[in-house]
Design an enzyme around this catalytic site. Structure first.
Site, short mmCIF file in Angstrom:
data_model
loop_
_atom_site.label_atom_id
_atom_site.label_comp_id
_atom_site.label_asym_id
_atom_site.label_seq_id
_atom_site.Cartn_x
_atom_site.Cartn_y
_atom_site.Cartn_z
N HIS A 367 0.82 -1.22 0.00
CA HIS A 367 0.00 0.00 0.00
C HIS A 367 0.85 1.27 0.00
O HIS A 367 0.58 2.21 -0.74
CB HIS A 367 -0.92 0.01 1.22
CG HIS A 367 -1.87 -1.15 1.26
ND1 HIS A 367 -2.78 -1.33 2.25
CD2 HIS A 367 -2.06 -2.18 0.41
CE1 HIS A 367 -3.48 -2.43 2.04
NE2 HIS A 367 -3.05 -2.97 0.92
N CYS A 681 -4.41 1.44 -19.80
CA CYS A 681 -3.92 1.98 -18.54
C CYS A 681 -2.89 1.00 -18.00
O CYS A 681 -3.14 -0.20 -17.96
CB CYS A 681 -5.04 2.11 -17.51
SG CYS A 681 -6.52 2.94 -18.11
#
Length: 756
Positions: A367, A681
């Site tokens: 994260h 993307c």
């Protein structure tokens, strides 16, 4: 016979007096070795200091030839002294000269001495030197004498580490405290950062070393350990700590160490020898780390990290320190150095002062790395040992491109990197000049360059980069930096802020993509998944938890009132999932319309092509959605069966392989046939060589990190897309067993003066 505690306490009392006197560093050292020899009834006491070149130099002695000071030298690992420094272990010998590591230095005159006791001088687990006592008679030094010498060595470590250390260094000679070190690790985010170390969990500096009352210090230690044990038990009893799993295992390891009687006994011995409770913790922690840091067993090294954390908690208990990170008074060029840290913790630091992040642990998909990437901060991970070797305000260089960290770099290395940073700055200035110019190829093909985002800190980059919009807004990042599920009002506020910042530029929100490597600490699945990347994640999870999905949809619909809303579904594997999601969206639209909420002027639904099964459903998919986006990272991973996080195979496959390029061509051709817009993307879009290839395949819309838009736009202006298309079509149509077309494409760029 001496009482066991008398000798060390008397010695420490005398050392405290010597440290308080206004003496020149060399005079202080000479007086200290004399006091040690006198206290331990030793005929020789010598102090060796480790230099930056790995040489141990005799800095003070009583008993050996005084002319040998600064002349007697041993390499790290050479002789008894070098062996102690290399292993961080004491040597207690009755007949030193019979030891296989013994090395005779004629200038010292030590051949007359038989018994030998040497201990490493340690600070924060680092060896700074070696302290030795010797006698003519053959004798083994007692345990209390070994402990006394180790305690004294701790005092010498403080002398070296403080102002006296720099004053001790002679002209042209640097002590090891400032030795340059390099760590080859993993480059988790591109970029180069020059700055100064900010330890995420600042090392607690113990200034009060000597105790006045051993019993009072023992009582302080017992109270602190008692509080520590209670806090660990409390954490283990909380509901949010699962009955099984890594989090619980770490806490169980903490509890095991906290209740270890051997650890407590070593702390008490250090206090009885004259140290304060906190100095005892620092000494035992440093001794343990120095002994274990050389071990290669990953399990033991992990336990060492647990022990360090526990010892730091105990130090904070004793010194009344708050464990929270202090982001105030941060240096203006901060490079955060941490074992690990949470994404939210990184956001506590002022962005304008951050130059990089260095992690001992972590993965490219953790994260904190995802957030750092979104913030455009260079990141290096798996830099083992960097925390214990770094001090606050040390000069440091982070090379995210090469995955290298230079701690306390030499001037030539610093100069080379400073030039590299200046070169990158000059290129950025060139890219800024291109910001408002259209992104058009040499042969007139318009290419839409979008940016990826996911946090409010990304939004200023939309204007600065010249992106035509946000092609991928990762809504899960808001969930990943929160401690609980963000409420509907919080989600709506974020989405509204994004749309307001974008103005009239389009924004594509990807619905919640959690699971797999994006684990929320406050949300647990029903069981452990053997292969989470292909498990309960993304659209599968949100369709199974419609309440979670509806909350996000409602927030998106409310935030987009009066303008177009573009939503994209992640990890779609079959068209039925798109239809199920559309039904839920329609129900939410109907629900909000009943309460007179302003609805979006139009809702466009897209799907991400990340799973190979969609390649055989292109017609049905194009009919079911308004647009598609290719998630090149996951599509490549699943298509080629390559785990990008696995260092053993991460470089085995190339995204410019003919097989993968044929798949991308198939997607472009399908979108043209069905008149359905397609965007790519992913990391491919932000690398000029790969972006060039995508344009050659027919992509006219790509989305990337804001920092890479400039380089890609510079490449576009020199590219003849039709010429490259012909080259690629010919290569992909013929029988091609090449591993990759990379060399071919590099040659094309070179021959056509295309900047990469």
């Amino acid at each position: 016979m001496r009482e066991l505690t008398t000798g060390p306490r008397v010695l420490l009392k005398r050392l405290r007096e010597l440290m308080a006197e206004a003496l020149e560093p060399q005079v202080r050292l000479d007086r200290i070795v004399n006091e040690i020899a006198k206290n331990m009834v030793a005929e020789v006491c010598s102090f060796y200091v480790l230099r930056t070149d790995g040489v141990l130099e005799l800095y003070a002695t009583v008993g050996l030839n005084p002319q040998a000071v600064h002349l007697a030298q041993l390499r790290l690992g050479q002789g008894l002294v070098g062996t102690i420094a290399a292993t961080a272990r004491a040597l207690n010998l009755t007949d030193a000269q019979s030891h296989p590591a013994f090395a005779y230095l004629p200038e010292t005159g030590e051949e007359a001495y038989n018994s030998f006791l040497g201990v490493p001088v340690l600070r924060a687990g680092r060896t700074l030197g070696v302290l030795v006592v010797q006698n003519r008679t053959k004798r083994a030094y007692r345990d209390d004498e070994v402990e006394a010498l180790e305690t004294t060595a701790m005092v010498l470590a403080e002398i070296i580490a403080t102002g006296d250390g720099t004053r001790l260094a002679r002209a042209g000679i640097e002590l090891d405290l400032g030795r340059s070190m390099s760590f080859t690790a993993g480059g988790y985010n591109d970029g180069v950062g020059l700055g100064h170390v900010v330890l995420h969990e600042p090392r607690i500096v113990v200034n009060n070393l000597f105790n006045e009352d051993s019993e009072a210090e023992i009582k302080r230690l017992e109270d602190a350990i008692g509080s520590l044990r209670l806090s660990i038990d409390d954490m283990l009893s909380r509901r949010e700590v699962a009955a099984e799993g890594e989090h619980r295992e770490v806490l169980e390891a903490y509890r095991m160490f906290a209740h270890d009687r051997g650890w407590e006994r070593r702390l008490e011995e250090a206090i009885h020898n004259g140290l304060t409770a906190e100095a005892a913790v620092e000494k035992v922690q440093s001794d343990t780390r120095a002994r274990m840091v050389h071990l290669t067993d990953p399990y033991i090294r992990e336990r060492l990290s647990d022990f360090d954390d526990l010892a730091n908690r105990l130090l904070r208990q004793l010194m009344g320190r708050d464990a929270k990170t202090v982001a105030e008074s941060l240096v203006k060029d901060a490079i955060i150095v941490a074992r690990s840290m949470g994404a939210a913790e990184l956001l506590d630091y002022p962005r304008e002062r951050l130059r990089g992040v260095v992690l001992e642990d972590g993965a490219a998909t953790s994260h904190v790395v995802i957030v750092a990437r979104a913030m455009g901060i260079p990141v290096v991970g798996q830099a083992k040992g960097v925390v214990s070797m770094a001090e606050n305000n040390d000069a440091i260089i982070v090379d995210g491109d090469a995955g290298i960290v230079h701690l306390r770099p030499q001037s030539d290395v610093e100069a080379a990197y400073a030039e590299k940073v200046r070169f990158r700055a000059r290129r950025q200035k060139l890219y800024q000049e291109l910001r408002d110019k259209p992104s058009v190829t040499l042969d007139g093909e318009n290419v839409a360059l979008f940016m990826n985002g996911g946090l409010l800190v990304d939004l200023p980059q939309l204007e600065a980069s010249g992106a035509v919009g946000i092609g991928l807004f990762r809504t899960e990042l808001q969930f990943m930096i929160a401690s609980t599920f963000p409420k509907a009002e919080q989600q709506e506020k974020l989405y509204r802020s994004v749309l307001e910042a974008a103005g009239d530029k389009p924004v594509t929100f990807r619905t919640l993509d959690i699971g797999g490597d994006k684990v929320l600490p406050y949300f647990r699945s029903t069981g452990q998944e053997e292969n989470p990347a292909m498990g309960w994640r993304a659209i599968r999870l949100t369709l199974d938890r419609p309440g979670l999905f509806r909350t996000q949809l409602r927030a998106l619909l409310k935030a987009s009132g009066g303008r177009e809303l573009r939503m994209m579904l992640p990890m779609v594997t079959e068209v039925a999932e798109v239809k199920a999601a559309r039904e839920i969206i329609d129900r939410e639209v109907n629900h909000l319309s009943k309460f007179d909420y302003q609805l979006p002027s139009k809702v466009k639904l897209g799907a991400m092509i990340e799973v190979p099964s969609l390649l055989w459903q292109m017609g049905e998919l194009m009919d079911a959605v308004d647009f598609v986006s290719v998630g090149s990272n996951d599509l490549f991973q699943f298509l080629m069966a390559v785990d990008r996080g696995n260092s053993l195979i991460a470089d085995r496959f190339d995204q410019l392989s003919p097989a993968f390029l044929r798949v991308l061509r198939h997607i472009v051709e399908s979108s043209l046939r069905h008149d359905t817009p397609v965007t790519l993307c992913g990391e491919m879009a932000g690398r000029p060589l790969m972006a060039m290839t995508l344009i050659g395949l027919g992509f006219r819309s790509i989305s990337m990190s804001a920092a890479t838009i400039g380089p890609v736009k510079a490449m576009l202006g020199a590219l003849d897309a039709s010429k490259l298309n012909k080259l690629l079509q010919g290569e992909l149509d013929k029988h091609n067993d090449a591993h990759s077309l990379r060399e071919l494409l590099l040659k094309f760029a070179q021959d056509n003066d295309i900047p990469l």
